[in-house]
Design an enzyme around this catalytic site. Structure first.
Site, PDB file in Angstrom:
ATOM      1  N   ASP A 167       0.797  -1.219   0.000  1.00  0.00           N
ATOM      2  CA  ASP A 167       0.000   0.000   0.000  1.00  0.00           C
ATOM      3  C   ASP A 167       0.835   1.277   0.000  1.00  0.00           C
ATOM      4  O   ASP A 167       2.066   1.232   0.163  1.00  0.00           O
ATOM      5  CB  ASP A 167      -0.953   0.006   1.208  1.00  0.00           C
ATOM      6  CG  ASP A 167      -0.289  -0.513   2.484  1.00  0.00           C
ATOM      7  OD1 ASP A 167       0.958  -0.493   2.561  1.00  0.00           O
ATOM      8  OD2 ASP A 167      -0.990  -0.935   3.404  1.00  0.00           O
ATOM      9  N   ASN A 191      -6.888  -3.036  14.577  1.00  0.00           N
ATOM     10  CA  ASN A 191      -8.313  -3.291  14.319  1.00  0.00           C
ATOM     11  C   ASN A 191      -8.512  -4.458  13.355  1.00  0.00           C
ATOM     12  O   ASN A 191      -9.600  -4.679  12.846  1.00  0.00           O
ATOM     13  CB  ASN A 191      -8.987  -2.026  13.759  1.00  0.00           C
ATOM     14  CG  ASN A 191      -8.398  -1.609  12.419  1.00  0.00           C
ATOM     15  OD1 ASN A 191      -7.503  -2.261  11.879  1.00  0.00           O
ATOM     16  ND2 ASN A 191      -8.895  -0.515  11.874  1.00  0.00           N
TER      17      ASN A 191
END
Ligand code: F6R
Length: 315
Positions: free
Chosen positions: A67, A136
């Site tokens: 990314d 998360n």
């Protein structure tokens, strides 16, 4: 999924480097997927050393980074491009033309994402994808959502992720809101996946992976659908302790049920499988009468939501 526990970050990073070196020595022109972040720093340091000593050769390797922030300048001190060259590519004998990082400077992010995905496919897909884990449960920037996206795309960063990443920026306002990221499909199509998990903040997300339930609320749980995942973590000791607590609890629940169902069996031990997919109950059958423990197994399965095994042992 193969889970390996380590007593320290350093030992774990060394093991991660050995796994990559092992794959590289089997296929010198491998296609390697790589993450940024704090987690792989130890791994990269080990690989740099191994490269210096001639133990690994990156000259034929093609890499694809997971990314990059979008839109984002390559020369920004926080770009993933800069991170990779400062911490890895600039220190090994890789051919820079074989390095692929999503272009945060592209005019059209959607076009860039589609081209990145195509390039990945044209290269024959990833032989090995290395991942870190977000607190998360995100992998790459595939954030917890109602649905996940298969291919490389532009993702909105959650507030949780922006909070986690703000340590690198002067203020939260400077943390980008979007990123280009490989999708879940781009990652899961890799032949092999190596995920490294370190840091207390990741504990809950890690436990959910072990529980084996797949949910888009924790994208990393999808790794349970892949045939060849190695998970390395230094979160071992706390988890072991928690496992013991869970086993104690399961022991009590099972005893209660045995009593209620009036079964002539005495529970001796309870063990959870290391990947948490199964619970084994060990018992003694004092009178050696035939026991119908089908109802018991059904009830235990309903409570624990996983495979139940009941094994008779000798006194
Ligand atoms: C980085 C990436 C992220 C990180 C994750 C963990 O390229 O894709 O998913 O792997 O946020 O970050 P660290 O290792 O900094 O805890």
């Amino acid at each position: 999924m193969k889970v390996e526990y380590f007593e320290s970050y350093d030992v774990m990073s060394k093991r991660a480097a050995e796994i990559i070196a092992g794959e590289l020595n089997k296929k010198s022109d491998m296609v390697l997927g790589l993450p940024t972040g704090s987690t792989p720093l130890g791994l990269y340091a080990n690989l740099i050393e191994m490269n210096k000593c001639g133990e690994v050769d990156f000259s034929k390797v093609t890499t694809f980074n997971l990314d990059e922030y979008y839109p984002f300048k390559r020369d920004d001190k926080n770009s993933y491009y800069k991170f990779m060259f400062d911490n890895f590519f600039g220190k090994i004998n890789i051919d820079k033309d074989r390095v692929n990082i999503p272009n945060g400077e592209a005019d059209d992010g959607d076009v860039e994402a589609a081209e990145y995905e195509k390039k990945l496919e044209d290269c024959g897909g990833l032989d090995l994808m290395v991942l870190g884990l977000g607190a998360n449960g995100h992998i790459g920037f595939n954030e917890p959502e109602k649905f996940l996206i298969a291919d490389t795309h532009i993702a909105e960063l959650t507030e949780n992720t922006r909070e986690q990443n703000k340590r690198f920026f002067d203020s939260i306002d400077e943390v980008p809101k979007k990123a280009l990221t490989m999708g879940m499909g781009s990652i899961l199509k890799a032949k092999k996946i190596l995920i490294i998990i370190t840091g207390e903040a990741k504990k809950e997300a890690f436990k959910q992976i072990l529980e084996g339930k797949i949910t888009t609320e924790n994208p990393a749980t999808f790794l349970n659908l892949h045939r060849d995942v190695i998970l390395l973590t230094d979160l071992k000791f706390n988890l072991k302790y928690e496992m013991k607590e869970k086993e104690r609890e399961a022991f009590e629940i099972c005893n209660f049920k045995i009593e209620k169902l009036n079964l002539d069996m005495r529970l001796t031990d309870v063990k959870f499988a290391p990947d948490n997919s199964k619970i084994t109950f060990y018992y003694i059958n004092p009178s050696n009468k035939m026991l119908d423990w089908g109802t018991l197994v059904g009830e235990l399965r309903a409570i624990f939501g996983k495979q139940i095994e009941v094994i008779q042992v000798k006194e």
